[in-house]
Design a protein around this motif. Structure first.
Motif, PDB file in Angstrom:
ATOM      1  N   ARG A   1       0.866  -1.184   0.000  1.00 10.92           N
ATOM      2  CA  ARG A   1       0.000   0.000   0.000  1.00 10.92           C
ATOM      3  C   ARG A   1       0.898   1.228   0.000  1.00 10.92           C
ATOM      4  O   ARG A   1       1.806   1.331   0.839  1.00 10.92           O
ATOM      5  CB  ARG A   1      -0.895   0.031   1.252  1.00 10.92           C
TER       6      ARG A   1
ATOM      7  N   GLU B   1      -2.126  -1.346  -3.598  1.00 13.77           N
ATOM      8  CA  GLU B   1      -3.122  -0.307  -3.373  1.00 13.77           C
ATOM      9  C   GLU B   1      -2.469   1.065  -3.514  1.00 13.77           C
ATOM     10  O   GLU B   1      -1.363   1.286  -3.010  1.00 13.77           O
ATOM     11  CB  GLU B   1      -3.728  -0.428  -1.973  1.00 13.77           C
TER      12      GLU B   1
ATOM     13  N   TYR C   1      -3.025   5.141  -2.793  1.00 12.41           N
ATOM     14  CA  TYR C   1      -3.779   6.149  -2.053  1.00 12.41           C
ATOM     15  C   TYR C   1      -3.320   7.546  -2.477  1.00 12.41           C
ATOM     16  O   TYR C   1      -2.180   7.735  -2.904  1.00 12.41           O
ATOM     17  CB  TYR C   1      -3.533   6.022  -0.549  1.00 12.41           C
TER      18      TYR C   1
ATOM     19  N   VAL D   1     -10.103   6.962  -9.790  1.00 15.81           N
ATOM     20  CA  VAL D   1     -10.567   5.580  -9.711  1.00 15.81           C
ATOM     21  C   VAL D   1     -10.508   4.912 -11.071  1.00 15.81           C
ATOM     22  O   VAL D   1      -9.991   3.796 -11.226  1.00 15.81           O
ATOM     23  CB  VAL D   1     -12.000   5.517  -9.148  1.00 15.81           C
TER      24      VAL D   1
ATOM     25  N   ASP E   1      -6.920   3.490 -10.607  1.00 14.22           N
ATOM     26  CA  ASP E   1      -7.367   2.520  -9.604  1.00 14.22           C
ATOM     27  C   ASP E   1      -6.992   2.959  -8.190  1.00 14.22           C
ATOM     28  O   ASP E   1      -6.499   2.179  -7.375  1.00 14.22           O
ATOM     29  CB  ASP E   1      -6.784   1.133  -9.896  1.00 14.22           C
TER      30      ASP E   1
ATOM     31  N   THR F   1      -7.792   3.875  -4.415  1.00 12.50           N
ATOM     32  CA  THR F   1      -8.806   3.334  -3.501  1.00 12.50           C
ATOM     33  C   THR F   1      -8.963   4.146  -2.216  1.00 12.50           C
ATOM     34  O   THR F   1      -9.798   3.809  -1.375  1.00 12.50           O
ATOM     35  CB  THR F   1      -8.462   1.883  -3.110  1.00 12.50           C
ATOM     36  N   TRP F   2      -8.188   5.203  -2.059  1.00  8.70           N
ATOM     37  CA  TRP F   2      -8.180   5.995  -0.816  1.00  8.70           C
ATOM     38  C   TRP F   2      -7.985   7.457  -1.188  1.00  8.70           C
ATOM     39  O   TRP F   2      -7.012   7.807  -1.849  1.00  8.70           O
ATOM     40  CB  TRP F   2      -7.046   5.488   0.061  1.00  8.70           C
TER      41      TRP F   2
ATOM     42  N   LEU G   1     -14.612   4.997  -3.592  1.00  8.46           N
ATOM     43  CA  LEU G   1     -13.356   4.724  -2.887  1.00  8.46           C
ATOM     44  C   LEU G   1     -13.522   5.211  -1.450  1.00  8.46           C
ATOM     45  O   LEU G   1     -14.551   5.771  -1.092  1.00  8.46           O
ATOM     46  CB  LEU G   1     -12.161   5.411  -3.570  1.00  8.46           C
ATOM     47  N   ASP G   2     -12.506   4.979  -0.619  1.00 10.46           N
ATOM     48  CA  ASP G   2     -12.570   5.421   0.771  1.00 10.46           C
ATOM     49  C   ASP G   2     -12.201   6.901   0.880  1.00 10.46           C
ATOM     50  O   ASP G   2     -11.116   7.308   0.461  1.00 10.46           O
ATOM     51  CB  ASP G   2     -11.606   4.604   1.631  1.00 10.46           C
TER      52      ASP G   2
END
Length: 306
Positions: free
Chosen positions: A78, A106, A108, A128, A132, A134-135, A157-158
């Motif tokens: 991440r 991941e 961010y 996104v 891609d 996700t945060w 996403l978060d």
């Protein structure tokens, strides 16, 4: 301590000063009992997942890609980069990082509140779709609770925030507005309050920066997602402290010290059973950075105490 600062105000330096005292007291208790701090706190996990964090907007694209790809090569799955230059530049840089780190890591982003809600919504969707991501940390100001709430609902996403919280009441208001709640142990009055914050919410929880300050407490919350392995703080920790942890397969392991760390040099204890916090300030390295405001008398007293 909270009563003593009533007239000064809880947020800000007072809360950070309380954090320092609170953490020192927990460390002293662990030393007295001769146990590792995570055991004293009742940790429910032996490993704390981390994400590599840095990727500053001042970096060139090549430096940005090299840093984040380097964490992936170290086994951290991440990574987080800063954004907020412009939507176009941010998207291009994020896509360059995604290409370099592959599809299994991941990615961010952290805008530090740089955008308004409309821009953040449009950019978030592009991040996104094209990188891609996700945060999305602080897509708008953390003071914009309605904006965070709407973006949390509308983006796939978060949406995260919370690093500027200094007391439990702040987090109780923030938690419903985000997908993941962040908290900084050095700001929110130390271990005691940080764990109160974690207990008060069922939202996924994440520690903000200062990995060695967080790592023991981070073993406690069952809903902790991860801890920020922040470049600048890691650099300072490794420069000035002995016994600092390094990630192992994307996690910090409180009982696993560096072979060259302080714990491994204690003849009465193995490296895997280091008591209290497990780190020591290296005074010979630290004094090189002392400013003129530190008196010689204070220096002698501190060294004697050490």
């Amino acid at each position: 301590m909270r009563s003593a600062i009533r007239n000064l105000g809880r947020p800000g330096l007072c809360s950070m000063a309380i954090a320092a005292v609170d953490m020192a007291l927990w460390d002293a208790k662990a030393r007295t009992l001769d146990v590792s701090l995570h055991r004293l706190l009742g940790g429910c996990r032996s490993e704390v997942p981390v994400y590599g964090s840095g990727g500053f907007t001042t970096y060139s694209r090549d430096d940005l890609v090299a840093q984040l790809a380097g964490w992936v090569e170290q086994g951290i799955p991440r990574v987080k980069m800063k954004i907020g230059i412009s939507p176009e530049d941010d998207l291009e840089r994020a896509c360059a990082v995604r290409k370099a780190i592959g599809t299994d890591t991941e990615l961010y982003v952290d805008a530090n509140g740089a955008y308004d809600q409309v821009t953040a919504l449009r950019l978030g969707r592009q991040l996104v779709e094209q990188a891609d991501v996700t945060w999305f940390e602080e897509p708008v100001s953390s003071d914009d609770l309605p904006g965070l709430t709407d973006l949390s609902r509308d983006l796939p996403l978060d949406v995260t925030a919370g690093e500027y919280g200094y007391h439990l009441e702040y987090f109780q208001v923030m938690a419903p507005c985000v997908d993941v709640l962040q908290a900084d142990i050095t700001r929110c009055a130390g271990i005691t309050e940080w764990l109160r914050v974690a207990t008060a919410t069922t939202k996924p929880f994440s520690g903000h920066c200062a990995p060695m300050a967080h790592v023991h407490a981070a073993t406690v919350p069952p809903h902790l997602r991860h801890l920020e392995y922040f470049h600048d703080h890691v650099r300072i920790e490794q420069m000035l402290f002995d016994g600092v942890l390094e990630p192992v397969e994307g996690c910090l392991i409180p009982w696993k010290r560096l072979v060259t760390g302080w714990c491994s040099r204690r003849p009465t204890r193995s490296a895997s059973e280091c008591a209290e916090w497990g780190i020591r300030l290296v005074w010979t390295d630290w004094t090189a950075y002392r400013t003129s405001c530190g008196s010689t008398r204070w220096s002698r007293t501190a060294n004697a105490a050490h």
